[in-house]
Motif scaffolding. Structure first.
Motif, PDB file in Angstrom:
ATOM      1  N   LEU A 126      35.748  41.813  39.837  1.00 34.98           N
ATOM      2  CA  LEU A 126      35.492  41.852  41.279  1.00 34.98           C
ATOM      3  C   LEU A 126      36.796  41.531  42.011  1.00 34.98           C
ATOM      4  CD1 LEU A 126      33.038  41.937  43.382  1.00 34.98           C
ATOM      5  CD2 LEU A 126      33.276  39.457  43.401  1.00 34.98           C
TER       6      LEU A 126
ATOM      7  N   LEU B 285      40.911  46.011  32.619  1.00 37.97           N
ATOM      8  CA  LEU B 285      41.378  45.670  33.974  1.00 37.97           C
ATOM      9  C   LEU B 285      40.249  45.294  34.926  1.00 37.97           C
ATOM     10  CD1 LEU B 285      43.835  48.709  34.496  1.00 37.97           C
ATOM     11  CD2 LEU B 285      44.495  46.359  33.952  1.00 37.97           C
TER      12      LEU B 285
ATOM     13  N   THR C   5      45.340  39.516  33.209  1.00 39.52           N
ATOM     14  CA  THR C   5      45.074  38.204  33.759  1.00 39.52           C
ATOM     15  C   THR C   5      46.057  38.100  34.937  1.00 39.52           C
ATOM     16  OG1 THR C   5      45.510  35.837  33.276  1.00 39.52           O
ATOM     17  CG2 THR C   5      46.229  37.389  31.625  1.00 39.52           C
TER      18      THR C   5
ATOM     19  N   LYS D 226      31.131  57.571  40.860  1.00 41.05           N
ATOM     20  CA  LYS D 226      32.368  57.121  41.496  1.00 41.05           C
ATOM     21  C   LYS D 226      33.578  57.586  40.676  1.00 41.05           C
ATOM     22  CE  LYS D 226      34.738  52.671  41.680  1.00 41.05           C
ATOM     23  NZ  LYS D 226      34.550  51.204  41.713  1.00 41.05           N
TER      24      LYS D 226
HETATM   25  P1  NDP Z   1      40.653  46.729  41.620  1.00 41.44           P
HETATM   26  O1  NDP Z   1      39.930  45.710  42.403  1.00 41.44           O
HETATM   27  O2  NDP Z   1      41.291  47.834  42.339  1.00 41.44           O
HETATM   28  O3  NDP Z   1      39.717  47.405  40.504  1.00 41.44           O
HETATM   29  C1  NDP Z   1      39.028  46.686  39.585  1.00 41.44           C
HETATM   30  C2  NDP Z   1      37.949  47.527  38.922  1.00 41.44           C
HETATM   31  O4  NDP Z   1      37.050  46.602  38.329  1.00 41.44           O
HETATM   32  C3  NDP Z   1      37.113  48.389  39.833  1.00 41.44           C
HETATM   33  O5  NDP Z   1      37.642  49.667  39.944  1.00 41.44           O
HETATM   34  C4  NDP Z   1      35.733  48.373  39.183  1.00 41.44           C
HETATM   35  O6  NDP Z   1      35.575  49.462  38.255  1.00 41.44           O
HETATM   36  C5  NDP Z   1      35.719  47.082  38.384  1.00 41.44           C
HETATM   37  N1  NDP Z   1      34.870  46.079  39.035  1.00 41.44           N
HETATM   38  C6  NDP Z   1      34.843  45.721  40.352  1.00 41.44           C
HETATM   39  N2  NDP Z   1      33.917  44.787  40.578  1.00 41.44           N
HETATM   40  C7  NDP Z   1      33.340  44.526  39.378  1.00 41.44           C
HETATM   41  C8  NDP Z   1      32.295  43.665  38.951  1.00 41.44           C
HETATM   42  N3  NDP Z   1      31.649  42.856  39.813  1.00 41.44           N
HETATM   43  N4  NDP Z   1      31.960  43.676  37.652  1.00 41.44           N
HETATM   44  C9  NDP Z   1      32.593  44.482  36.773  1.00 41.44           C
HETATM   45  N5  NDP Z   1      33.571  45.326  37.108  1.00 41.44           N
HETATM   46  C10 NDP Z   1      33.947  45.339  38.402  1.00 41.44           C
HETATM   47  O7  NDP Z   1      41.694  45.905  40.711  1.00 41.44           O
HETATM   48  P2  NDP Z   1      43.252  46.154  40.525  1.00 41.44           P
HETATM   49  O8  NDP Z   1      43.475  47.502  39.973  1.00 41.44           O
HETATM   50  O9  NDP Z   1      43.974  45.718  41.739  1.00 41.44           O
HETATM   51  O10 NDP Z   1      43.573  45.079  39.387  1.00 41.44           O
HETATM   52  C11 NDP Z   1      43.168  45.266  38.037  1.00 41.44           C
HETATM   53  C12 NDP Z   1      43.041  43.900  37.385  1.00 41.44           C
HETATM   54  O11 NDP Z   1      44.290  43.220  37.488  1.00 41.44           O
HETATM   55  C13 NDP Z   1      42.000  43.023  38.078  1.00 41.44           C
HETATM   56  O12 NDP Z   1      41.239  42.352  37.110  1.00 41.44           O
HETATM   57  C14 NDP Z   1      42.813  42.051  38.895  1.00 41.44           C
HETATM   58  O13 NDP Z   1      42.226  40.779  39.021  1.00 41.44           O
HETATM   59  C15 NDP Z   1      44.105  41.965  38.078  1.00 41.44           C
HETATM   60  N6  NDP Z   1      45.217  41.632  38.982  1.00 41.44           N
HETATM   61  C16 NDP Z   1      45.526  42.466  40.018  1.00 41.44           C
HETATM   62  C17 NDP Z   1      46.523  42.136  40.932  1.00 41.44           C
HETATM   63  C18 NDP Z   1      46.861  43.017  42.086  1.00 41.44           C
HETATM   64  O14 NDP Z   1      47.742  42.644  42.893  1.00 41.44           O
HETATM   65  N7  NDP Z   1      46.265  44.194  42.235  1.00 41.44           N
HETATM   66  C19 NDP Z   1      47.257  40.869  40.789  1.00 41.44           C
HETATM   67  C20 NDP Z   1      46.870  40.070  39.653  1.00 41.44           C
HETATM   68  C21 NDP Z   1      45.877  40.458  38.789  1.00 41.44           C
HETATM   69  P3  NDP Z   1      34.196  50.315  38.133  1.00 41.44           P
HETATM   70  O15 NDP Z   1      33.576  50.329  39.483  1.00 41.44           O
HETATM   71  O16 NDP Z   1      34.677  51.646  37.673  1.00 41.44           O
HETATM   72  O17 NDP Z   1      33.366  49.611  37.116  1.00 41.44           O
END
Ligand code: NDP
Length: 302
Positions: A73, A70, A118, A36
């Motif tokens: 889920l 970052l 966070t 990916k």
């Molecule tokens: P995304 O959902 O777009 O991406 C998060 C990444 O986390 C994925 O690309 C994946 O990476 C990894 N991931 C997904 N599921 C799991 C899992 N079950 N276990 C471990 N890793 C996992 O997040 P954003 O870029 O939108 O946000 C980044 C962080 O900021 C997040 O933690 C989110 O909670 C936080 N946040 C975001 C906000 C927003 O509006 N976007 C608001 C507030 C907080 P890979 O598949 O490469 O491992």
């Protein structure tokens, strides 16, 4: 810098990696799926980028100057009990792993900086209160997730500079909350969501990426820093601006049930808001490119 990034393949991470790469920093993408990540960061466009699955995270973290965390889920989905558990566990598991790997790195190759995500959900929700970094935590499910997520990051060695970024709802093209709200909007010729009185603490994708970048490169960025624009709006105004930008004056409110159909219980992220101010970022002199939601939405939809 050499920077290891978890969640690098996500909405915020992708943009951050592009920025770091463009500025000639070395990036190590810590992912669960190499295939990916390779699609997202093709070698041709990102020469020199390292992509590592979990068994190789240790080697990546050792020798990095900094780690950005970052991963988690996505929360804007339907919340079954299993999903709720995974929303919390995925964040704690990855953060805990990152912290253990940093703490366990021999001196000399130990990263000196951890920037860990966070969320403003930390504060709970309110239509009347104003929150900043000094405010106490709320008492709902998301507040609990954020507290435990932060507590895990706080276990990093004291000689590591830790910045905890409490991120608001990130607005950008191709992803995040806006991508999910727009179709609803089209369907209902969209007005406010729910009562419309809820606060919506948003931030433009460029600004959150810049803030994380500053946190990496500026030693004054330490401790909790809210990642929200200086002018949160009520949801009704957010929807009005969205309607204007889309050439669809907003009249009919989008009913809660429609939002819940798209976002499940995760709709609470949008339906139960909080008014969060970026006091620390302002004190640190951070310059927001998009302080007003109107301009943010206009650029995103143009
Ligand atoms: P995304 O959902 O777009 O991406 C998060 C990444 O986390 C994925 O690309 C994946 O990476 C990894 N991931 C997904 N599921 C799991 C899992 N079950 N276990 C471990 N890793 C996992 O997040 P954003 O870029 O939108 O946000 C980044 C962080 O900021 C997040 O933690 C989110 O909670 C936080 N946040 C975001 C906000 C927003 O509006 N976007 C608001 C507030 C907080 P890979 O598949 O490469 O491992």
């Amino acid at each position: 810098l050499t920077v290891s990034v978890t969640g690098a393949t996500g909405f915020i991470g992708k943009r951050l990696v592009q920025r770091l790469h463009a500025d000639k920093h070395s990036v190590r993408v810590l992912t669960r799926s190499r295939s990916k990540a390779q699609l997202i960061f093709p070698v041709k466009e990102f020469p020199g980028i390292v992509i590592a699955e979990e068994q190789d995270w240790k080697d990546c973290i050792q020798g990095s100057n900094a780690v950005v965390n970052l991963a988690g889920l996505p929360i804007s989905t339907r919340w079954s009990p299993e999903v709720k558990k995974e929303i919390k566990q995925s964040r704690i598991k990855v953060t805990s792993k990152v912290v253990d790997l940093i703490n366990g790195s021999p001196e000399g190759v130990r990263p000196a900086i951890l920037v860990s995500a966070t969320a403003v959900g930390y504060y709970g929700s309110s239509e009347t209160q104003v929150f900043d970094e000094r405010s106490p935590s709320g008492n709902d499910y998301l507040a609990e997730v954020c507290r435990e997520w932060e507590a895990t990051a706080l276990k990093v060695n004291k000689d590591v500079r830790l910045a905890l970024i409490r991120i608001g709802v990130v607005l950008g093209k191709d992803g995040g909350a806006l991508a999910k709200m727009i179709p609803l909007f089209m369907m209902f010729a969209g007005g406010p969501l729910g009562s419309g009185q809820q606060w919506f603490s948003w931030i433009h994708l460029d600004d959150i990426v810049n803030l994380i970048y500053e946190a990496l490169t500026n030693p004054s960025y330490k401790g909790v820093i809210n990642g929200t624009a200086p002018n949160p709006v009520r949801l009704a105004e957010m929807c009005e601006q969205l309607g204007n930008a889309m050439g669809r004056p907003s009249w009919l409110p989008v009913p809660d049930f429609a939002l819940k159909a798209v976002l499940g219980e995760g709709a609470s992220v949008v339906l139960d808001g909080q008014r969060v101010l970026p006091t620390r970022a302002k004190e640190l002199g951070f310059q927001f490119k998009y302080p007003q939601v109107k301009d943010a939405i206009k650029t995103i939809l143009s």
